[in-house]
Design a protein around this motif. Structure first.
Motif, PDB file in Angstrom:
ATOM      1  N   VAL A  82      -7.138   4.265  12.533  1.00 55.54           N
ATOM      2  CA  VAL A  82      -7.679   4.552  11.257  1.00 55.54           C
ATOM      3  C   VAL A  82      -7.488   5.955  11.051  1.00 55.54           C
ATOM      4  CG1 VAL A  82      -9.721   4.677  10.065  1.00 55.54           C
ATOM      5  CG2 VAL A  82      -9.531   2.604  11.783  1.00 55.54           C
ATOM      6  N   LEU A  83      -7.344   6.856  11.630  1.00 54.73           N
ATOM      7  CA  LEU A  83      -7.365   8.199  11.030  1.00 54.73           C
ATOM      8  C   LEU A  83      -5.725   8.431  10.714  1.00 54.73           C
ATOM      9  CD1 LEU A  83      -9.137  10.704  13.853  1.00 54.73           C
ATOM     10  CD2 LEU A  83      -9.679  10.171  11.284  1.00 54.73           C
ATOM     11  N   ALA A  84      -4.953   7.758  11.423  1.00 47.33           N
ATOM     12  CA  ALA A  84      -3.309   7.864  11.087  1.00 47.33           C
ATOM     13  C   ALA A  84      -3.084   7.081   9.754  1.00 47.33           C
ATOM     14  CB  ALA A  84      -2.522   7.483  12.324  1.00 47.33           C
ATOM     15  N   LEU A  85      -3.863   6.031   9.600  1.00 41.32           N
ATOM     16  CA  LEU A  85      -3.848   5.174   8.317  1.00 41.32           C
ATOM     17  C   LEU A  85      -4.297   5.937   7.167  1.00 41.32           C
ATOM     18  CD1 LEU A  85      -4.904   1.676   9.558  1.00 41.32           C
ATOM     19  CD2 LEU A  85      -2.572   2.450   9.294  1.00 41.32           C
ATOM     20  N   ALA A  86      -5.291   6.488   7.509  1.00 40.23           N
ATOM     21  CA  ALA A  86      -5.858   7.611   6.166  1.00 40.23           C
ATOM     22  C   ALA A  86      -4.982   8.881   5.952  1.00 40.23           C
ATOM     23  CB  ALA A  86      -7.248   8.151   6.628  1.00 40.23           C
ATOM     24  N   TYR A  87      -4.241   9.348   7.012  1.00 37.40           N
ATOM     25  CA  TYR A  87      -3.576  10.382   6.723  1.00 37.40           C
ATOM     26  C   TYR A  87      -2.264   9.643   5.943  1.00 37.40           C
ATOM     27  CZ  TYR A  87       0.217  13.568   7.346  1.00 37.40           C
ATOM     28  OH  TYR A  87       1.439  14.431   7.213  1.00 37.40           O
ATOM     29  N   ILE A  88      -1.534   8.895   6.263  1.00 42.34           N
ATOM     30  CA  ILE A  88      -0.407   8.381   5.762  1.00 42.34           C
ATOM     31  C   ILE A  88      -0.747   8.195   4.279  1.00 42.34           C
ATOM     32  CG2 ILE A  88       1.339   6.552   5.610  1.00 42.34           C
ATOM     33  CD1 ILE A  88       0.715   6.397   8.735  1.00 42.34           C
TER      34      ILE A  88
ATOM     35  N   LEU B 164       0.802  -1.316   0.078  1.00 40.94           N
ATOM     36  CA  LEU B 164       0.097   0.032   0.097  1.00 40.94           C
ATOM     37  C   LEU B 164       1.026   1.149  -0.101  1.00 40.94           C
ATOM     38  CD1 LEU B 164      -2.529  -0.947   2.741  1.00 40.94           C
ATOM     39  CD2 LEU B 164      -2.943  -0.972   0.286  1.00 40.94           C
ATOM     40  N   PRO B 165       0.207   2.555  -0.311  1.00 42.67           N
ATOM     41  CA  PRO B 165       1.050   3.663  -0.394  1.00 42.67           C
ATOM     42  C   PRO B 165       1.398   3.930   1.145  1.00 42.67           C
ATOM     43  CG  PRO B 165      -0.850   3.854  -1.788  1.00 42.67           C
ATOM     44  CD  PRO B 165      -0.860   2.617  -1.250  1.00 42.67           C
TER      45      PRO B 165
ATOM     46  N   PRO C 238       0.941  17.424  11.618  1.00 42.38           N
ATOM     47  CA  PRO C 238      -0.496  16.710  11.194  1.00 42.38           C
ATOM     48  C   PRO C 238      -0.754  15.739  12.405  1.00 42.38           C
ATOM     49  CG  PRO C 238       1.335  16.792   9.478  1.00 42.38           C
ATOM     50  CD  PRO C 238       1.958  17.306  10.987  1.00 42.38           C
ATOM     51  N   PHE C 239       0.117  14.645  13.001  1.00 44.49           N
ATOM     52  CA  PHE C 239      -0.604  13.883  13.921  1.00 44.49           C
ATOM     53  C   PHE C 239      -0.868  14.496  15.203  1.00 44.49           C
ATOM     54  CE2 PHE C 239       2.701  11.468  11.342  1.00 44.49           C
ATOM     55  CZ  PHE C 239       1.901  10.516  11.014  1.00 44.49           C
TER      56      PHE C 239
END
Length: 435
Positions: free
Chosen positions: A189-195, A95-96, A408-409
């Motif tokens: 989940v928010l961290a995964l989406a941001y990355i 994944l990216p 951002p985190f």
């Protein structure tokens, strides 16, 4: 002397001691002794301060603190953490930003057996930072991901911070643990989406490699993670089915980690000794903070400052939400300079009467505070996790890059706080099912 003058003197004096470099525990303890002599001449005040600190340390619930710390140390020094990280990497690698996402997921999983942010950050960092740097991930981004992932241990049960808060607020530790699960998943989940989005926009942040794993290889690797999942299951099952209290469950889970590591031959005398020594040092530090903070809380309460402050806040023409937002802002600022355990121990005795007077759910507020501590641990200039990351790879990451990438985190943590305030059920729903 007016109460606000007394409170201002106490806050300024405490800040002065901390800026001098005096440890938090001894700053609190020394100030408590001085206040006892000033407010209550003779030995009465000194006796009260000593009794407050000693009495709280006798709380049976605190027995689980060294046990959870030891459990995390045993997991960290055996191959349980390494195996779990490798499994997550196989599923997310393509994944990216896959390796960064692996770090975030592993941080959440390891947080379920860790309880301490420092141990979580060190473990995630040791496993992922060298690999991310090898694959030419942006250094600041890599470090910020690790710092954020380690901070999840503050929120995801078993959290030492929630244990300390629960003992002071007289709140169920099991309910607090349950309340932290969904917010912990939400933050992950928010961290995964941001990355994912960040790497899609700027692929140079996290270059992909050509290594691929078949689905057969991916599922075959799941056999490596059974040990850690077993420990997590034992811990959660014993607590939420009522088989054991959180304190008893910590002993059961700790014993389970030791037995599994012994059977797998991933633990020897040297690593066990290292784990025990680190546990003793960390527990002693937390213990002294508890003694100092409890003594300071005694002074705040019996000097009348707590009651007067409560009356003042309640009388303000502000809605309850505004009061909570002000408290959250205060915690966020304090988190930039102080350790989460110290913040919780220092502030809980002061704010608890305010929460009670405004009829604010102490369980809900405790989780809000924990999320805030996650942000504090990655907030410049003194976010502890950022310095742990820097210490792991001192020549590869610049602090300025790390500070910038952490912003951002921090925003993700603030977004989580906002969502919990708008939708309290994120915290309260799961505890309501087990009570």
């Amino acid at each position: 002397m007016e109460w606000y003058i007394v409170l201002s003197i106490l806050v300024v004096s405490l800040s002065f001691f901390l800026f001098l470099g005096l440890p938090v525990a001894f700053s609190l303890g020394f100030l408590s002794i001085i206040c006892a002599l000033v407010f209550w001449p003779g030995t009465t005040g000194l006796y009260g301060v000593a009794l407050a600190g000693y009495g709280h340390m006798g709380n049976y619930t605190l027995v689980c603190v060294p046990l959870f710390i030891l459990m995390a140390q045993l997991v960290m020094h055996s191959r349980m953490g390494t195996d779990s990280y490798e499994v997550a990497d196989r599923f997310l690698r393509r994944l990216p930003g896959g390796l960064g996402m692996t770090s975030a997921v592993f941080g959440a999983i390891f947080g379920a057996v860790c309880g301490a942010s420092t141990a979580g950050t060190a473990t995630v960092g040791l496993l992922s930072l060298p690999e991310m740097i090898k694959r030419e991930y942006q250094a600041g981004m890599s470090g910020a991901i690790v710092a954020f992932s380690g901070a999840l241990s503050i929120l995801i049960p078993p959290s030492v911070i929630l244990i300390l808060y629960g003992t002071l607020a007289n709140e169920s530790i099991g309910a607090l643990f349950a309340g932290g699960i969904i917010p912990g998943i939400l933050m992950t989940v928010l961290a995964l989406a941001y990355i994912f989005i960040r790497v899609l926009i700027d692929p140079d942040v996290a270059p992909r490699d050509d290594v691929r794993f078949t689905w057969k290889e991916k599922f075959a690797s799941l056999s490596k993670v059974w040990s850690l999942l077993t420990v997590i299951f034992i811990l959660l099952f014993t607590i939420y089915t009522g088989v054991a209290t959180p304190t008893e469950a910590s002993a059961i889970a700790c014993l389970a980690v030791f037995i599994i590591a012994f059977v797998k031959k991933t633990l020897d005398v040297k690593t066990t000794r290292k784990a025990l020594l680190h546990t003793v040092k960390t527990t002693a530090m937390i213990g002294w903070i508890i003694i100092g903070a409890t003594s300071f809380g005694y002074v705040i309460i019996y000097s009348g400052c707590a009651a007067e402050l409560t009356d003042f806040v309640v009388s303000l023409p502000l809605p309850t939400t505004a009061v909570v937002m002000i408290l959250m802002l205060g915690f966020l600022i304090m988190g930039m300079f102080l350790d989460p355990a110290a913040i919780v121990m220092m502030t809980t005795p002061i704010i608890l009467p305010i929460l009670t007077a405004l009829e604010i759910d102490t369980l809900w507020f405790g989780i809000l505070m924990a999320v805030n501590m996650c942000a504090g641990n990655i907030s410049p200039p003194m976010g502890l996790n950022l310095y742990i990351v820097k210490g792991l790879v001192p020549d590869k990451i610049k602090l300025a890059e790390l500070f910038k990438a952490a912003v951002p985190f921090i925003i993700l943590d603030i977004v989580t706080i906002g969502l919990i305030m708008i939708f309290p059920e994120i915290v309260t729903w799961l505890p309501s099912l087990i009570v």
